[in-house]
Structures are given as structure tokens and as C-alpha cells.
Scaffold this motif. Structure first.
Motif, PDB file in Angstrom:
ATOM      1  N   TYR A  89       0.841  -1.184   0.160  1.00 15.75           N
ATOM      2  CA  TYR A  89      -0.039  -0.122  -0.094  1.00 15.75           C
ATOM      3  C   TYR A  89       0.890   1.474  -0.100  1.00 15.75           C
ATOM      4  O   TYR A  89       0.523   2.301  -0.477  1.00 15.75           O
ATOM      5  CB  TYR A  89      -1.148  -0.071   1.231  1.00 15.75           C
ATOM      6  N   LYS A  90       2.173   1.343   0.562  1.00 11.55           N
ATOM      7  CA  LYS A  90       2.949   2.571   0.415  1.00 11.55           C
ATOM      8  C   LYS A  90       3.201   2.820  -0.848  1.00 11.55           C
ATOM      9  O   LYS A  90       3.438   3.873  -1.348  1.00 11.55           O
ATOM     10  CB  LYS A  90       4.067   2.228   1.459  1.00 11.55           C
ATOM     11  N   ARG A  91       3.567   1.801  -1.633  1.00 10.35           N
ATOM     12  CA  ARG A  91       4.018   2.024  -3.186  1.00 10.35           C
ATOM     13  C   ARG A  91       2.761   2.367  -3.835  1.00 10.35           C
ATOM     14  O   ARG A  91       3.062   3.263  -4.747  1.00 10.35           O
ATOM     15  CB  ARG A  91       4.374   0.464  -3.613  1.00 10.35           C
ATOM     16  N   ASP A  92       1.629   2.019  -3.429  1.00  9.58           N
ATOM     17  CA  ASP A  92       0.455   2.547  -4.041  1.00  9.58           C
ATOM     18  C   ASP A  92       0.299   4.126  -3.966  1.00  9.58           C
ATOM     19  O   ASP A  92      -0.015   4.861  -4.741  1.00  9.58           O
ATOM     20  CB  ASP A  92      -1.020   1.833  -3.529  1.00  9.58           C
ATOM     21  N   VAL A  93       0.725   4.496  -2.666  1.00 14.86           N
ATOM     22  CA  VAL A  93       0.604   6.047  -2.279  1.00 14.86           C
ATOM     23  C   VAL A  93       1.631   6.828  -2.944  1.00 14.86           C
ATOM     24  O   VAL A  93       1.534   7.696  -3.509  1.00 14.86           O
ATOM     25  CB  VAL A  93       0.450   6.004  -1.135  1.00 14.86           C
ATOM     26  N   GLU A  94       2.644   6.038  -3.157  1.00 16.03           N
ATOM     27  CA  GLU A  94       3.946   6.827  -3.831  1.00 16.03           C
ATOM     28  C   GLU A  94       3.347   6.790  -5.228  1.00 16.03           C
ATOM     29  O   GLU A  94       3.536   8.044  -5.547  1.00 16.03           O
ATOM     30  CB  GLU A  94       5.066   5.646  -3.765  1.00 16.03           C
ATOM     31  N   MET A  95       2.737   5.917  -5.883  1.00 14.48           N
ATOM     32  CA  MET A  95       2.208   6.294  -7.403  1.00 14.48           C
ATOM     33  C   MET A  95       1.384   7.395  -7.401  1.00 14.48           C
ATOM     34  O   MET A  95       1.370   8.068  -8.249  1.00 14.48           O
ATOM     35  CB  MET A  95       1.889   4.829  -7.735  1.00 14.48           C
ATOM     36  N   ASN A 131      -6.895   1.960   7.909  1.00 10.28           N
ATOM     37  CA  ASN A 131      -6.273   2.957   8.716  1.00 10.28           C
ATOM     38  C   ASN A 131      -5.009   3.271   8.089  1.00 10.28           C
ATOM     39  O   ASN A 131      -4.647   4.626   8.008  1.00 10.28           O
ATOM     40  CB  ASN A 131      -6.252   2.820  10.362  1.00 10.28           C
ATOM     41  N   ASN A 132      -4.003   2.270   8.168  1.00  6.17           N
ATOM     42  CA  ASN A 132      -2.733   2.404   7.461  1.00  6.17           C
ATOM     43  C   ASN A 132      -2.788   3.188   6.096  1.00  6.17           C
ATOM     44  O   ASN A 132      -2.092   4.303   5.928  1.00  6.17           O
ATOM     45  CB  ASN A 132      -1.962   1.214   7.550  1.00  6.17           C
ATOM     46  N   TYR A 133      -3.499   2.577   5.266  1.00  5.09           N
ATOM     47  CA  TYR A 133      -3.897   3.052   3.777  1.00  5.09           C
ATOM     48  C   TYR A 133      -4.202   4.502   3.871  1.00  5.09           C
ATOM     49  O   TYR A 133      -3.528   5.431   3.111  1.00  5.09           O
ATOM     50  CB  TYR A 133      -4.656   2.183   3.251  1.00  5.09           C
ATOM     51  N   ILE A 134      -5.415   4.967   4.675  1.00 10.69           N
ATOM     52  CA  ILE A 134      -5.849   6.348   4.679  1.00 10.69           C
ATOM     53  C   ILE A 134      -4.790   7.164   5.145  1.00 10.69           C
ATOM     54  O   ILE A 134      -4.611   8.221   4.674  1.00 10.69           O
ATOM     55  CB  ILE A 134      -7.187   6.264   5.785  1.00 10.69           C
ATOM     56  N   ASN A 135      -4.274   6.794   6.224  1.00 14.01           N
ATOM     57  CA  ASN A 135      -3.223   7.948   6.812  1.00 14.01           C
ATOM     58  C   ASN A 135      -2.223   8.038   5.967  1.00 14.01           C
ATOM     59  O   ASN A 135      -1.641   9.151   6.043  1.00 14.01           O
ATOM     60  CB  ASN A 135      -2.763   7.028   8.327  1.00 14.01           C
TER      61      ASN A 135
END
Length: 515
Positions: A89-95, A131-135
């Protein structure tokens, strides 16, 4: 105009639609999306998350179907791992950051939060994941737009009848309340259901989506009724108990492709209207119309055919006056998923229907000009002005409605590579016609491209790719790589302008720009 004469007209319309990205470029380049217009991308939980049984997640209807009937998926695949967003998910947010997104629309997995579907047992690991994804999004000022249901019903609830059970609205409201309570302090945009037609017609009235119920002629209509009541229950729960403190909005997303008459005849216009009512009016009319009923012409046709077939009453259930009042107005916005269009005829190109069904009830023909640009999906063509036609039609039909484009995208084949010029053309054409609609007075607040990345494309498995980012499904790390369309979309978001002449210098632009 006869069917035989239509191709020449279609070529002309196609030319007019595509000229937006060509000869008229300078005029179009002057136009600009407002600074507060929300640009984003969209995904769905089952299509990207993986982790199908990780950390207490329960089984859903796609898990059950793909594991017990793998042959129904074109490549015998499933979403057990998919793009593995559960671990990436952190890579998703990086994208999302690379693209410069304002917002990201994603869905919650009901069975990841409530393994049995019912709210008595909450899976804290699932809550922690979201929660982690949203944050992580909020850390970079990316607005989360959350869909409560994107087709992955907990199997335990399907075993009890799913959407056909009159208790379904209660189950869904309980689930929605859990979501509001756990995420609503940060999530300000909620969507109850994604694409009721695909849920009810394809899943309950046919065999092209899980759970493959195939209750032709009846399943679609009863599913529609209880889905609408469930939507209204979740909406009212938010408005009554959460909105005052959380200050968000709640709506629904409906697939709205454009269906226009093949000719100017009254018969073809009536056929096109029936098609629109069957595809999306069945779900939109009770919420957004002034009378709050199922569409008039569709209801009359189903009632008439039901009696002819020996039923004692219509196969379409009624909405009581109390239910109409309950459902009417139960949405702060209209989410539109739009992809394509077709011409509709009262006589030509009709199907051969043996048993009662939604399509047999309307009994109309569909025509798609062969010269329209084709995607990797048989159903998806570049239909000129279809987004403009859809939005202006909805705007005129349902007054004072606010819209978001919650999905719009183009598919390519797995071996199509990173230079996806067809997708670039599609997006530029769609966004230009979106500007046309906004200039015509349609209140559109945002646009979500489908999709952020390649994913499990339902019954097509991994045979069709919709991503701005290519995902290597052979790599255990599920490496994500931007396509040309990602660079083009990034430029549009950055400038708020559709520049038809913009070309990214290389596919290493991220490095050149310091990413």
C-alpha cells in the motif's frame, strides 16, 4: 435514416469526436479545469488487494467462485494475490504522489472488516490495514474517497440469500456504521454501492459476475429493490448520526453508458429510453427523480410481459409509498462510471431470448459502428461524445444534482507495453467532452481515472489491463511501472489543461523530474 445508411454518419461522428484531439487543438488548449476540480484514480479491493485470507479476513463471493469454479475466469486466475496492495500500500500511495493526485477512490473489503458479514465480530487487523492506507494518503494531502461495496459480498451473507434477503438493508447499514465509526473522522467522501446494474443484472439476473445466481427475470429486480433500500439506510445512518460531526458527504455510483436512438424514429427513441431505464434508470430514478419510483416505461413493459407469461403479478416488485419516500433524495451526489456507448434500435440487431430476463423484457437491438476505435475489451469502444451525452441527459433529467466521474478508462492487452497511445487518445477525448458538459452547465466536481494500476479484471482475469501503471504479475514483488498515459495524466493534473501536443520526453521522466 436506415441501418444501411448509418456507417457514413458514424464515420462523420467519429471524426467530429476525435478532431477534439487534433485540428481544434489550440482552442481546446485554452480551456482549463477549475483549481478546485478533484482529479484522482480508482481501484476496487478484490481487484488489487490480494491477501484473500490474511489476518482474519473472511471469504467473499469472488473467493468462493474463483476457487470452486476456476473455469469461469478466462485465464483460470483469481484475486488471491492480485497486485498485492495488502503488502504494497505504501507503493500505491507513492504512485499517487508521482501522478500528483488530489484524491484516490478505493473500496473496503466487507469481509476483511467483518469476516462473517455481520457486525458482531470486527476484524481489527482489517481495520488497521485501512487505517494505515488512509493515513498514508493523508500524509501527502491525498483525499480518500471510499466505496463501501464494490462487488465482494461476504460469502456467509450470500449463503443467506445476499441481496435478495429482505434483511440485507439492515446488514449493510450495520457494516456502513462500522466504517463510519472507524474511518469517518478522516474520510469525507463515501460511496455506498459501485454499479448496481453489474451487481443485480450480471450477478443475480445472469452469469457474468459473482455469485452467478442466474435468477433470470426475477433476480435483477428484487436485487434492485433491496439494494436501493440498503443504500438509503446507509445514507440516512450517515446523515442522522455522523454528518454533523464528520462533515462529509455520501452518495452512490451508477454505471451510465450512453444509449442513443439509431434513427430519428419514435420507435428507436422509445427503444433507447427503455435501454437507458434498464441499464441505469432502474437504480437512479428512485433516488434522483421527483416521484421516486422505478422508471415508468420499464415498469409497464415488465408488468405486461409478466402477465403474458402467466405470472399473477409483475416480476418487478413495487416500491410502497413509504419506501419511495425513504429512498428519494438519499444521495449527496451522483457518481458516474462511464466508458462507452451504442446506438439502439427497436427492430434491428435484437437478441434471441428464450427465458424471461431484463434484456428480454426491453427487447431492443444494439448497434456499434465497426469503425469506432476498439480496446482489448469487446464491450469497450471509443464512442464519440458519449460522456457529454450521458452527463447532459442526466443533468436535464434530474435537477440540481452534483456529479463525480468515479470511473473512466481504457483497456489494453497484457503484451501492449508501456506506450499506450490508444489510452492517451481515449482520456484526452473523454476529458475534452467532460469540459464540454461542464460548459453546458453540468455540475461536475471531480474525475477518477480507471485505474491506478493493472488488476484482476473480474471474469477476464489478467487478460485485460486498465492501469496507468503496468503491474508485473510474474514478479512476486508485483512491480509497478508507469505507462505513457501516466505521464500524460500527470501533466493534465499539473496544468489543469489538456494539451494535445504534449509528449513526455522519455519513460524515465520520473528520474528526470527528481522522483
Amino acid at each position: 435514416m436506415s441501418l444501411a445508411q448509418s456507417p457514413s454518419k458514424m464515420r462523420f461522428l467519429l471524426y467530429i469526436g476525435l478532431i477534439i484531439a487534433g485540428c481544434n487543438a489550440q482552442q481546446k488548449q485554452e480551456r482549463r479545469f477549475p483549481d478546485d476540480f478533484i482529479f484522482g484514480t480508482a481501484t476496487a479491493s478484490y481487484q488489487i488487494e490480494g491477501g484473500w485470507n490474511a489476518d482474519g479476513k473472511g471469504e467473499n463471493i469472488w473467493d468462493r467462485m474463483t476457487h470452486t469454479q476456476p473455469h469461469v475466469i478466462k485465464d483460470y486466475s483469481n484475486g488471491d494475490i492480485a497486485a498485492d496492495s495488502y503488502n504494497n500500500y505504501k507503493r500505491d500511495v507513492e504512485m499517487m504522489r508521482e501522478l500528483g493526485l488530489d484524491a484516490y477512490r478505493f473500496s473496503l473489503s466487507w469481509s476483511r472488516i467483518l469476516p462473517n458479514g455481520l457486525s458482531y465480530k470486527i476484524n481489527e487487523a482489517g481495520v488497521t490495514f485501512y487505517n494505515n492506507y488512509i493515513n498514508e494518503m493523508l500524509k501527502y494531502n491525498i483525499t480518500p474517497i471510499v466505496t463501501l461495496y464494490h462487488w465482494d459480498l461476504p460469502q456467509k451473507l450470500q449463503d443467506l440469500g445476499g441481496f435478495i434477503n429482505p434483511l440485507f438493508p439492515e446488514w449493510f447499514e450495520d457494516y456502513a456504521r462500522v466504517a463510519y465509526e472507524n474511518f469517518g473522522d478522516r474520510v469525507k467522501h463515501w460511496i455506498t454501492f459501485n454499479e448496481p446494474r453489474e451487481i443485480c443484472y450480471e450477478g443475480y439476473g445472469w452469469t457474468t459476475k459473482a455469485p452467478l445466481l442466474n435468477a433470470t427475470g426475477i433476480g435483477t429486480y428484487y436485487c434492485a429493490k433491496y439494494l436501493l433500500l440498503a443504500h438509503a439506510s446507509a445514507y440516512k445512518a450517515y446523515v442522522n448520526d455522523f454528518k454533523a460531526t464528520q462533515n462529509g458527504e455520501c452518495g452512490i455510483t451508477i454505471s451510465v453508458n450512453w444509449f442513443g436512438p439509431l434513427t430519428d424514429s419514435a420507435d428507436d427513441e422509445y427503444a433507447a429510453e427503455l435501454k437507458r431505464q434498464a441499464e441505469w434508470g432502474l437504480y437512479a430514478n428512485p433516488i434522483f427523480s421527483e416521484d421516486g419510483s422505478f422508471p415508468k416505461e420499464l415498469s409497464e413493459v415488465v408488468a405486461k410481459k409478466s402477465l403474458e407469461q402467466g405470472y399473477k403479478k409483475s416480476r418487478m416488485p413495487e416500491l410502497s409509498d413509504e419506501e419511495k419516500k425513504y429512498i428519494r433524495g438519499s444521495s449527496d451526489f451522483f457518481g458516474v462510471n462511464h466508458y462507452t456507448g451504442a446506438y439502439v434500435s427497436a427492430e434491428d440487431n435484437k437478441g434471441n431470448y428464450i427465458t424471461p430476463s431484463l434484456l428480454a423484457d426491453i427487447d431492443v437491438g444494439s448497434y456499434v459502428p465497426p469503425e469506432w476505435l476498439s480496446s482489448a475489451s469487446t464491450w469497450l469502444k471509443l464512442s464519440p461524445n458519449s460522456l457529454y451525452n450521458s452527463l447532459t441527459h442526466l443533468h436535464n433529467k434530474y435537477r440540481n444534482v452534483k456529479f463525480y466521474i468515479t470511473e473512466n478508462g481504457w483497456s489494453t492487452t497484457p503484451d501492449s507495453g508501456l506506450i499506450d497511445d490508444d489510452r492517451v487518445l481515449y482520456y484526452r477525448t473523454a476529458l475534452n467532452t467532460l469540459l464540454d458538459a461542464m460548459e453546458a452547465g453540468v455540475d461536475v466536481k471531480g474525475y477518477m481515472a480507471w485505474s491506478l494500476m493493472d488488476n484482476f479484471e473480474w471474469m477476464e482475469g489478467y487478460k485485460e489491463r486498465f492501469g496507468l501503471y503496468h503491474v508485473n504479475f510474474e514478479d512476486p514483488a508485483r512491480t509497478r511501472t508507469p505507462r505513457k498515459s501516466a505521464f500524460i495524466y500527470k501533466q493534465i493534473l499539473k496544468t489543469r489543461v489538456i494539451d494535445p501536443n504534449y509528449e513526455p520526453a522519455t519513460l524515465t521522466m520520473w528520474i528526470d523530474e527528481g522522483h
